[in-house]
Design a protein around this motif. Sequence first.
Motif, PDB file in Angstrom:
ATOM      1  N   GLY A 169       0.764  -1.241   0.000  1.00  0.00           N
ATOM      2  CA  GLY A 169       0.000   0.000   0.000  1.00  0.00           C
ATOM      3  C   GLY A 169       0.795   1.291   0.000  1.00  0.00           C
ATOM      4  O   GLY A 169       0.203   2.363   0.129  1.00  0.00           O
ATOM      5  N   LYS A 173       6.643   0.734   1.633  1.00  0.00           N
ATOM      6  CA  LYS A 173       6.448  -0.706   1.862  1.00  0.00           C
ATOM      7  C   LYS A 173       7.006  -1.513   0.691  1.00  0.00           C
ATOM      8  O   LYS A 173       7.618  -2.574   0.882  1.00  0.00           O
ATOM      9  CB  LYS A 173       4.966  -1.022   2.068  1.00  0.00           C
ATOM     10  CG  LYS A 173       4.443  -0.629   3.447  1.00  0.00           C
ATOM     11  CD  LYS A 173       3.021  -1.135   3.639  1.00  0.00           C
ATOM     12  CE  LYS A 173       2.527  -0.878   5.055  1.00  0.00           C
ATOM     13  NZ  LYS A 173       1.206  -1.447   5.320  1.00  0.00           N
ATOM     14  N   ARG A 188      -0.974  -0.836  -4.426  1.00  0.00           N
ATOM     15  CA  ARG A 188      -2.391  -1.163  -4.630  1.00  0.00           C
ATOM     16  C   ARG A 188      -3.269   0.091  -4.724  1.00  0.00           C
ATOM     17  O   ARG A 188      -4.400   0.017  -5.189  1.00  0.00           O
ATOM     18  CB  ARG A 188      -2.902  -2.093  -3.532  1.00  0.00           C
ATOM     19  CG  ARG A 188      -3.049  -1.479  -2.147  1.00  0.00           C
ATOM     20  CD  ARG A 188      -3.564  -2.522  -1.180  1.00  0.00           C
ATOM     21  NE  ARG A 188      -3.601  -2.066   0.195  1.00  0.00           N
ATOM     22  CZ  ARG A 188      -4.710  -1.710   0.834  1.00  0.00           C
ATOM     23  NH1 ARG A 188      -5.859  -1.694   0.218  1.00  0.00           N
ATOM     24  NH2 ARG A 188      -4.654  -1.337   2.102  1.00  0.00           N
ATOM     25  N   SER A 256      -7.528 -21.818   2.740  1.00  0.00           N
ATOM     26  CA  SER A 256      -6.585 -22.367   3.723  1.00  0.00           C
ATOM     27  C   SER A 256      -6.608 -21.567   5.025  1.00  0.00           C
ATOM     28  O   SER A 256      -6.537 -20.340   4.997  1.00  0.00           O
ATOM     29  CB  SER A 256      -5.182 -22.331   3.104  1.00  0.00           C
ATOM     30  OG  SER A 256      -4.199 -22.676   4.042  1.00  0.00           O
ATOM     31  N   LEU A 258      -4.600 -21.900   8.796  1.00  0.00           N
ATOM     32  CA  LEU A 258      -3.654 -22.616   9.661  1.00  0.00           C
ATOM     33  C   LEU A 258      -4.287 -22.962  11.006  1.00  0.00           C
ATOM     34  O   LEU A 258      -4.137 -24.065  11.526  1.00  0.00           O
ATOM     35  CB  LEU A 258      -2.424 -21.713   9.864  1.00  0.00           C
ATOM     36  CG  LEU A 258      -1.364 -22.209  10.838  1.00  0.00           C
ATOM     37  CD1 LEU A 258      -0.724 -23.494  10.342  1.00  0.00           C
ATOM     38  CD2 LEU A 258      -0.303 -21.123  11.047  1.00  0.00           C
TER      39      LEU A 258
HETATM   40  N1  LIG Z   1      -5.465 -18.392   6.624  1.00  0.00           N
HETATM   41  C1  LIG Z   1      -4.439 -18.406   7.441  1.00  0.00           C
HETATM   42  O1  LIG Z   1      -4.014 -19.458   7.902  1.00  0.00           O
HETATM   43  C2  LIG Z   1      -3.774 -17.109   7.812  1.00  0.00           C
HETATM   44  C3  LIG Z   1      -2.710 -17.098   8.738  1.00  0.00           C
HETATM   45  C4  LIG Z   1      -2.098 -15.868   9.014  1.00  0.00           C
HETATM   46  C5  LIG Z   1      -2.547 -14.721   8.404  1.00  0.00           C
HETATM   47  N2  LIG Z   1      -3.597 -14.777   7.553  1.00  0.00           N
HETATM   48  C6  LIG Z   1      -4.088 -13.573   6.873  1.00  0.00           C
HETATM   49  O2  LIG Z   1      -3.009 -13.012   6.162  1.00  0.00           O
HETATM   50  C7  LIG Z   1      -3.130 -11.598   6.154  1.00  0.00           C
HETATM   51  C8  LIG Z   1      -1.881 -11.007   6.695  1.00  0.00           C
HETATM   52  O3  LIG Z   1      -1.814 -11.253   8.099  1.00  0.00           O
HETATM   53  P1  LIG Z   1      -0.753 -10.471   8.983  1.00  0.00           P
HETATM   54  O4  LIG Z   1      -1.073 -10.706  10.408  1.00  0.00           O
HETATM   55  O5  LIG Z   1       0.584 -10.796   8.471  1.00  0.00           O
HETATM   56  O6  LIG Z   1      -1.185  -8.991   8.558  1.00  0.00           O
HETATM   57  P2  LIG Z   1      -0.624  -7.541   8.873  1.00  0.00           P
HETATM   58  O7  LIG Z   1       0.814  -7.608   9.244  1.00  0.00           O
HETATM   59  O8  LIG Z   1      -1.592  -6.900   9.784  1.00  0.00           O
HETATM   60  O9  LIG Z   1      -0.719  -6.841   7.436  1.00  0.00           O
HETATM   61  C9  LIG Z   1      -1.905  -6.726   6.745  1.00  0.00           C
HETATM   62  C10 LIG Z   1      -1.703  -5.743   5.584  1.00  0.00           C
HETATM   63  O10 LIG Z   1      -2.682  -6.020   4.575  1.00  0.00           O
HETATM   64  C11 LIG Z   1      -2.871  -4.854   3.785  1.00  0.00           C
HETATM   65  N3  LIG Z   1      -4.305  -4.621   3.622  1.00  0.00           N
HETATM   66  C12 LIG Z   1      -5.193  -4.238   4.569  1.00  0.00           C
HETATM   67  N4  LIG Z   1      -6.430  -4.160   4.051  1.00  0.00           N
HETATM   68  C13 LIG Z   1      -6.315  -4.503   2.745  1.00  0.00           C
HETATM   69  C14 LIG Z   1      -7.240  -4.613   1.671  1.00  0.00           C
HETATM   70  N5  LIG Z   1      -8.549  -4.357   1.837  1.00  0.00           N
HETATM   71  N6  LIG Z   1      -6.779  -4.980   0.461  1.00  0.00           N
HETATM   72  C15 LIG Z   1      -5.474  -5.246   0.269  1.00  0.00           C
HETATM   73  N7  LIG Z   1      -4.537  -5.167   1.253  1.00  0.00           N
HETATM   74  C16 LIG Z   1      -4.967  -4.802   2.469  1.00  0.00           C
HETATM   75  C17 LIG Z   1      -2.188  -3.698   4.536  1.00  0.00           C
HETATM   76  O11 LIG Z   1      -0.929  -3.480   3.916  1.00  0.00           O
HETATM   77  P3  LIG Z   1      -0.724  -2.409   2.713  1.00  0.00           P
HETATM   78  O12 LIG Z   1      -0.693  -1.073   3.373  1.00  0.00           O
HETATM   79  O13 LIG Z   1       0.568  -2.790   2.140  1.00  0.00           O
HETATM   80  O14 LIG Z   1      -1.845  -2.567   1.778  1.00  0.00           O
HETATM   81  C18 LIG Z   1      -1.943  -4.290   5.915  1.00  0.00           C
HETATM   82  O15 LIG Z   1      -0.835  -3.696   6.575  1.00  0.00           O
HETATM   83  C19 LIG Z   1      -4.401 -11.276   6.951  1.00  0.00           C
HETATM   84  O16 LIG Z   1      -5.476 -11.161   6.051  1.00  0.00           O
HETATM   85  C20 LIG Z   1      -4.569 -12.501   7.819  1.00  0.00           C
HETATM   86  O17 LIG Z   1      -5.905 -12.693   8.211  1.00  0.00           O
HETATM   87  C21 LIG Z   1      -4.203 -15.946   7.245  1.00  0.00           C
END
Ligand SMILES: NC(=O)c1ccc[n+]([C@@H]2O[C@H](COP(=O)([O-])OP(=O)(O)OC[C@H]3O[C@@H](n4cnc5c(N)ncnc54)[C@H](OP(=O)(O)O)[C@@H]3O)[C@@H](O)[C@H]2O)c1
Length: 323
Positions: A169, A173, A188, A256, A258
Amino acid sequence: MYAIHHDPDRLVWAEATAPAGPGHQEVRLRVAWAGVNRADLMQRAGQYPPPAGASATLGLEVSGTVVAIGEGVTGLAVGQPVCALLAGGGYAEEVVVDARQVLPVPAGLGLREAAALPEVFATAWLNLFMEGALAPGERVLLHAGASGVGTAAIQLCQAFAHPCFVTAGSVAKLTACRELGADAGWNRHDGSFVESVKAWGGADMILDPVGASYLADNQKVLNADGRLVVIGLMGGRQAELDLGRLLMKRQRVIGSTLRTHPPAAKGEILEALRVHVWPRLVSGELAPLVDRTWPIAEAEAAHDHVRRDANVGKVLLEVGGKP
Ligand SMILES: NC(=O)c1ccc[n+]([C@@H]2O[C@H](COP(=O)([O-])OP(=O)(O)OC[C@H]3O[C@@H](n4cnc5c(N)ncnc54)[C@H](OP(=O)(O)O)[C@@H]3O)[C@@H](O)[C@H]2O)c1
């Protein structure tokens, strides 16, 4: 013990009942540092309930010291510094966790850095190599490249020779992502990433935490036989899938999470990290990227920082730990 009590408006560090155990194949840890994850913000907002049987307290990962060992546990000792992947309960002075979800702190790293490892490296490994089944040389598109998960995934792509393109964003970054090993990137806020990713060569696999708002564009840049692994819904949960493109390009869409995997499956992921990632952390080829830390009593400030998309890499809470 003390733990964070949460509701949508407040995080309060106060007395709480310590978890029972350790039972069979479990260990009790005294927590030094807890990692903050986007999921914690969703959980306190009531949008991401813990799986059945998991602690209702926030917190998916910690580092700390083993203080008690249950029957049947091998390979861990009282007093050992470790980090752990949790289904919940990390924002607390003590946790009890299945021993298969525990790894030693990599040699040369402190407890602080170790708390930044479990959730993001396990998520990145699971989805790039197990769900996404990356073959040698395949090209990867990572959305939210500067997130905790993104900064781990970029480094894994670099270490295992997968060219990777990130979206993020801000220019700052994107620069941080490049420094970690990303080949190219797209802001984005400058519109659709489609033309830029196509010009780069398209993606054989996409790690996507955004969901609905990116589905159509993800399908456009996903190469034949490509895998779209959806791990988050930051851009919504409902969108139209182009089944024609799906068929003709033999695309696969994979969901997916975790957290919902049982301990045995989490143990397999952590074992892969122990074999393939821990030696690279020891050598310095890979490193956790810690953005900022707060004392656990100031967890609200840490959540605000994450909510404002201000972090590059991991945000941590100091519970009782030295560095
Ligand atoms: N399914 C699983 O097993 C799993 C496990 C861990 C994490 N996750 C998911 O992975 C993602 C990252 O987790 P994290 O804890 O590493 O996150 P984080 O460090 O909080 O970073 C999330 C980043 O996503 C970007 N973002 C926010 N809203 C957005 C949107 N509407 N569209 C596009 N980009 C957006 C922002 O960065 P920018 O300013 O660069 O846009 C934000 O800083 C989250 O969605 C989390 O729920 C999933």
